[in-house]
Design an enzyme around this catalytic site. Structure first.
Site, PDB file in Angstrom:
ATOM      1  N   GLU A 143     -14.634   8.231 -27.574  1.00 19.16           N
ATOM      2  CA  GLU A 143     -14.149   7.279 -26.563  1.00 19.16           C
ATOM      3  C   GLU A 143     -15.069   6.073 -26.541  1.00 19.16           C
ATOM      4  OE1 GLU A 143     -14.214   9.384 -22.862  1.00 19.16           O
ATOM      5  OE2 GLU A 143     -12.595  10.734 -23.437  1.00 19.16           O
ATOM      6  N   LYS A 150     -17.639   3.673 -25.125  1.00 17.76           N
ATOM      7  CA  LYS A 150     -18.637   3.778 -24.053  1.00 17.76           C
ATOM      8  C   LYS A 150     -18.739   2.404 -23.410  1.00 17.76           C
ATOM      9  CE  LYS A 150     -23.233   5.561 -22.909  1.00 17.76           C
ATOM     10  NZ  LYS A 150     -23.434   4.725 -21.740  1.00 17.76           N
ATOM     11  N   PHE A 163     -11.522   8.294 -17.610  1.00 18.14           N
ATOM     12  CA  PHE A 163     -11.795   9.175 -18.755  1.00 18.14           C
ATOM     13  C   PHE A 163     -11.776  10.656 -18.396  1.00 18.14           C
ATOM     14  CE2 PHE A 163     -15.986   7.511 -17.367  1.00 18.14           C
ATOM     15  CZ  PHE A 163     -16.597   8.688 -16.960  1.00 18.14           C
ATOM     16  N   ARG A 169     -26.334  17.923 -18.246  1.00 15.12           N
ATOM     17  CA  ARG A 169     -26.481  17.014 -19.394  1.00 15.12           C
ATOM     18  C   ARG A 169     -26.525  17.906 -20.618  1.00 15.12           C
ATOM     19  NH1 ARG A 169     -28.056  11.681 -20.063  1.00 15.12           N
ATOM     20  NH2 ARG A 169     -28.925  11.399 -17.993  1.00 15.12           N
TER      21      ARG A 169
HETATM   22  P1  ATP Z   1     -26.872   5.018 -20.409  1.00 17.96           P
HETATM   23  O1  ATP Z   1     -28.119   4.753 -19.651  1.00 17.96           O
HETATM   24  O2  ATP Z   1     -27.072   5.222 -21.832  1.00 17.96           O
HETATM   25  O3  ATP Z   1     -25.748   4.123 -20.038  1.00 17.96           O
HETATM   26  P2  ATP Z   1     -26.618   7.043 -18.651  1.00 17.96           P
HETATM   27  O4  ATP Z   1     -27.984   7.587 -18.663  1.00 17.96           O
HETATM   28  O5  ATP Z   1     -26.199   6.118 -17.584  1.00 17.96           O
HETATM   29  O6  ATP Z   1     -26.349   6.388 -20.023  1.00 17.96           O
HETATM   30  P3  ATP Z   1     -25.284   9.152 -19.780  1.00 17.96           P
HETATM   31  O7  ATP Z   1     -24.821  10.437 -19.280  1.00 17.96           O
HETATM   32  O8  ATP Z   1     -26.381   9.222 -20.715  1.00 17.96           O
HETATM   33  O9  ATP Z   1     -25.636   8.251 -18.585  1.00 17.96           O
HETATM   34  O10 ATP Z   1     -24.067   8.386 -20.407  1.00 17.96           O
HETATM   35  C1  ATP Z   1     -22.857   8.498 -19.755  1.00 17.96           C
HETATM   36  C2  ATP Z   1     -22.566   7.265 -18.945  1.00 17.96           C
HETATM   37  O11 ATP Z   1     -21.831   6.345 -19.725  1.00 17.96           O
HETATM   38  C3  ATP Z   1     -21.646   7.638 -17.816  1.00 17.96           C
HETATM   39  O12 ATP Z   1     -22.364   7.947 -16.669  1.00 17.96           O
HETATM   40  C4  ATP Z   1     -20.762   6.452 -17.631  1.00 17.96           C
HETATM   41  O13 ATP Z   1     -21.298   5.587 -16.663  1.00 17.96           O
HETATM   42  C5  ATP Z   1     -20.810   5.730 -18.953  1.00 17.96           C
HETATM   43  N1  ATP Z   1     -19.552   5.773 -19.720  1.00 17.96           N
HETATM   44  C6  ATP Z   1     -18.960   4.732 -20.312  1.00 17.96           C
HETATM   45  N2  ATP Z   1     -17.853   5.090 -20.973  1.00 17.96           N
HETATM   46  C7  ATP Z   1     -17.718   6.424 -20.807  1.00 17.96           C
HETATM   47  C8  ATP Z   1     -16.792   7.388 -21.261  1.00 17.96           C
HETATM   48  N3  ATP Z   1     -15.783   7.066 -22.046  1.00 17.96           N
HETATM   49  N4  ATP Z   1     -16.998   8.670 -20.886  1.00 17.96           N
HETATM   50  C9  ATP Z   1     -18.032   9.036 -20.110  1.00 17.96           C
HETATM   51  N5  ATP Z   1     -18.941   8.154 -19.650  1.00 17.96           N
HETATM   52  C10 ATP Z   1     -18.799   6.862 -19.998  1.00 17.96           C
END
Ligand code: ATP
Length: 624
Positions: free
Chosen positions: A250, A252, A341, A458
């Site tokens: 998907e 991001k 999503f 996680r």
């Molecule tokens: P990062 O700091 O790298 O943005 P994060 O630490 O905020 O990531 P992670 O769990 O590592 O959080 O990455 C998932 C985050 O990415 C989600 O919390 C959401 O905000 C974002 N996101 C964007 N697109 C998607 C998607 N298709 N599916 C899930 N999460 C997504």
């Protein structure tokens, strides 16, 4: 319950920074707390009146708090202000001033936790014209009847400066010990916390009904669920391997994660930190209301868009929607789209244990206002969706992506589905990644099609694959500000460098990993100085571990995004200490603030020490 029991515990806790002692203090307190009031005691310990998603704030101006102390103590406002000035804390000032008042408490009965709590609740619920005066009267009514040492903590609570150094984990440890005799039962409490986000309810359930009832706590509409998170990978091969060869890729998107709760009358929106932010996005609320599904909990990423082209815009523009006033104007100037999503709940059914492919199919039906979302489609949805997203098997070039709503390219419709594709070959992932980057995304999420939604976890069932930053670390880090050095030269009167820490999940500690002084503008430095002021504490926080000497210490609250060129071994920092080399932790080389304050993240959501260690190992491998 006698208030002095709670206050006595606070006093004991203030004397120690040892987590074991803090837990022990809480265990004793919980054992002596009646089941009817344990939820309230837990909220008070957390410095709140209700779980975050209730957004119940006292809303009492500092001036009013000072007047309440003056009123109840019979002192002049100027002497209260003076005491505040000298101590730097309204609670400490209240303690001093109340001690010097000439009468003792008017009430002969001991003050109860119940009375304090219900009065504070009334203060929070008093709104509208003249409410500040009413709040003042309510606050005085309890200060009149409390001992000075009690007033001190009540005022600290009211002003949000009750810093006990207690994390949710510690409260759960103490609850498990107090009511089950074993800390190992914390994992059961954690699961319940992940689905209900309400430690008060968990405490009541445990105290009154026991551990079995904790196991059956379920998702409830309008109580936010703690979000599932992703691990990071650096290669497409690794991503596919984690998916057993077949993933759902998907886009991001670089926006803000929102959890949407809907029933037939209401829509509420929650952030990833579980705060309610419904009022920031009236446009999204309206769109979601138009869906025909009766009840649903869905997750999506809100992104600012260019209304004329539908192109995604940078995160910073979205943040302009996070304001208290002028919401309608901001809505016009910064239009947004929510890109869904996931689906966690539909029409009375918890969908979190269904495989992702099935959840996605149901989600598509909901967003397309497909009325087939009835009991039967909960069983049959999977096959339809799989069929629609099949990829041609020959060279991987023909990736069929489902993304559009049936309503077509209507940019005024604020709901979309996150573009998704089946991937089985590295080339397919790379092509989809290129498309994502071209469309302004950070990279890809790749998810296991059979994975359940694991609240609060996680895991490698979801991985994130970001664009490579040349000669920089492949990913940014989100670190917690725990201390600062004063600036010199042009930076006099501001901070010159901030001490940052990663989160050690196992020990529930923040361990330092770098000092950052670049990437700030004069304006942002000024803002940091202001914003950090309310987190200043007189000594290093009990949950912070570092060997660094600082001019100022903060409670670990603010999370900021950092880019760095490399992770190195360091004798000075404590993140990952001894895990790679005896006596060494991990530090960042050439750290730089990216300009992003991650107020969507709690300190516990910061980059974990374990992630730093993995990144260090990956980096060492790729440089060989
Ligand atoms: P990062 O700091 O790298 O943005 P994060 O630490 O905020 O990531 P992670 O769990 O590592 O959080 O990455 C998932 C985050 O990415 C989600 O919390 C959401 O905000 C974002 N996101 C964007 N697109 C998607 C998607 N298709 N599916 C899930 N999460 C997504």
């Amino acid at each position: 319950m006698d208030l002095s029991l709670l206050i006595g515990t606070f006093e004991e806790m203030e004397k120690t920074t040892s987590r074991i002692s803090l837990t022990g203090n809480l265990v004793d307190l919980f054992k002596n707390t009646p089941g009817e009031i344990i939820d309230k005691v837990v909220y008070l310990i957390q410095g709140k009146l209700a779980p975050d998603y209730e957004s119940l704030e006292l809303g009492l101006a500092e001036k009013m708090a000072l007047r309440a102390i003056a009123y109840s103590s019979g002192s002049s406002l100027s002497s209260v202000e003076k005491a505040y000035h000298l101590t730097g804390d309204i609670g400490d000032a209240a303690g001093q001033i109340m001690k010097s008042r000439n009468q003792t408490t008017l009430h002969s009965d001991p003050m109860t936790v119940e009375r304090v709590f219900s009065t504070l609740e009334k203060i929070a619920k008093t709104a509208g014209p003249g409410s500040q005066e009413s709040k003042l009267r309510l606050l005085s009514s309890i200060l009149n009847d409390t001992e000075p040492r009690e007033s001190r903590y009540i005022m600290k609570f009211v002003m949000g400066t009750l810093r006990l150094g207690i994390a949710d984990f510690t409260v759960m440890d103490a609850l498990a010990l107090a009511f089950t005799g074993s800390k190992s039962n914390r994992t059961l409490l954690e699961r319940a916390y992940n689905v209900t986000s309400d430690l008060g309810t968990i405490a009541t359930t445990l105290a009154k009904q026991g551990l079995e009832s904790i196991k059956s706590l379920q998702i409830v509409l309008f109580k936010p669920v703690r979000p599932m998170l992703a691990e990071r990978v650096t290669t497409t091969e690794d991503a596919l391997e984690r998916m057993d060869g077949h993933g759902l890729a998907e886009y991001k998107l670089d926006g803000e994660r929102i959890q949407v709760h809907k029933d037939s009358n209401n829509v509420e929106l929650f952030t990833r930190r579980l705060d309610r932010i419904t009022h920031h996005f009236p446009d999204i609320v309206q769109s979601v209301k138009s869906l025909s599904v009766n009840e649903a909990i869905m997750e999506g990423e809100v992104v600012a868009i260019d209304i004329s082209t539908g192109a995604y815009l940078p995160f910073q523009l979205l943040m302009r929607r996070r304001r208290k006033h002028g919401i309608n104007e901001a809505m016009e100037n910064y239009p947004v789209v929510i890109n869904f999503f996931d689906l966690l709940y539909v029409n009375g059914n918890d969908t979190t244990s269904m495989p992702l492919s099935k959840r996605r199919a149901l989600l598509e039906d909901i967003i397309n206002n497909d009325t087939r979302i009835k009991k039967s489609s909960l069983q049959t949805a999977k096959s339809r969706s799989d069929e629609a997203r099949t990829i041609s098997e020959n060279d991987g070039s023909d990736i069929s992506v489902r993304q559009q709503n049936k309503n077509g390219d209507d940019y005024h419709n604020r709901m979309k589905l996150v573009p998704q594709a089946n991937v089985t070959e590295p080339l397919q992932v790379e092509k989809f990644m290129a498309a994502a980057i071209e469309n302004g995304c950070e990279g890809l999420m790749v998810k296991h099609p059979n994975s359940a939604y694991r609240a609060g976890a996680r895991e490698f069932a979801w991985v994130k694959l970001k664009r490579e930053y040349r000669s920089e670390l492949a990913d940014t880090l989100d670190l917690v500000v725990v201390g600062a050095l004063y600036g010199r030269g042009r930076r006099v009167g501001k901070y010159g460098a901030l001490l940052l820490a990663a989160y050690d999940t196992k020990a529930d500690q923040f361990r330092s990993t770098t000092k950052v002084g670049t990437g700030f503008t004069d304006e942002s430095l000024g803002q940091f100085f202001k914003d950090l002021e309310r987190h200043i504490i007189p000594h290093k926080h009990p949950r912070v571990d570092t060997g660094m000497k600082m001019d100022v210490w903060f409670e670990p609250e603010m999370v900021i995004e950092i880019i760095a060129s490399e992770i190195t071994l360091s004798p000075a920092h404590t993140a990952g200490i001894n895990s790679l080399k005896e006596g060494f932790g991990l530090a960042l080389r050439f750290p730089k603030f990216t300009g992003k304050i991650r107020d969507d993240k709690k300190p516990e959501d910061a980059t974990a020490v374990g992630e730093l260690i993995t990144m260090y190992k990956q980096q060492s491998r790729s440089s060989k």
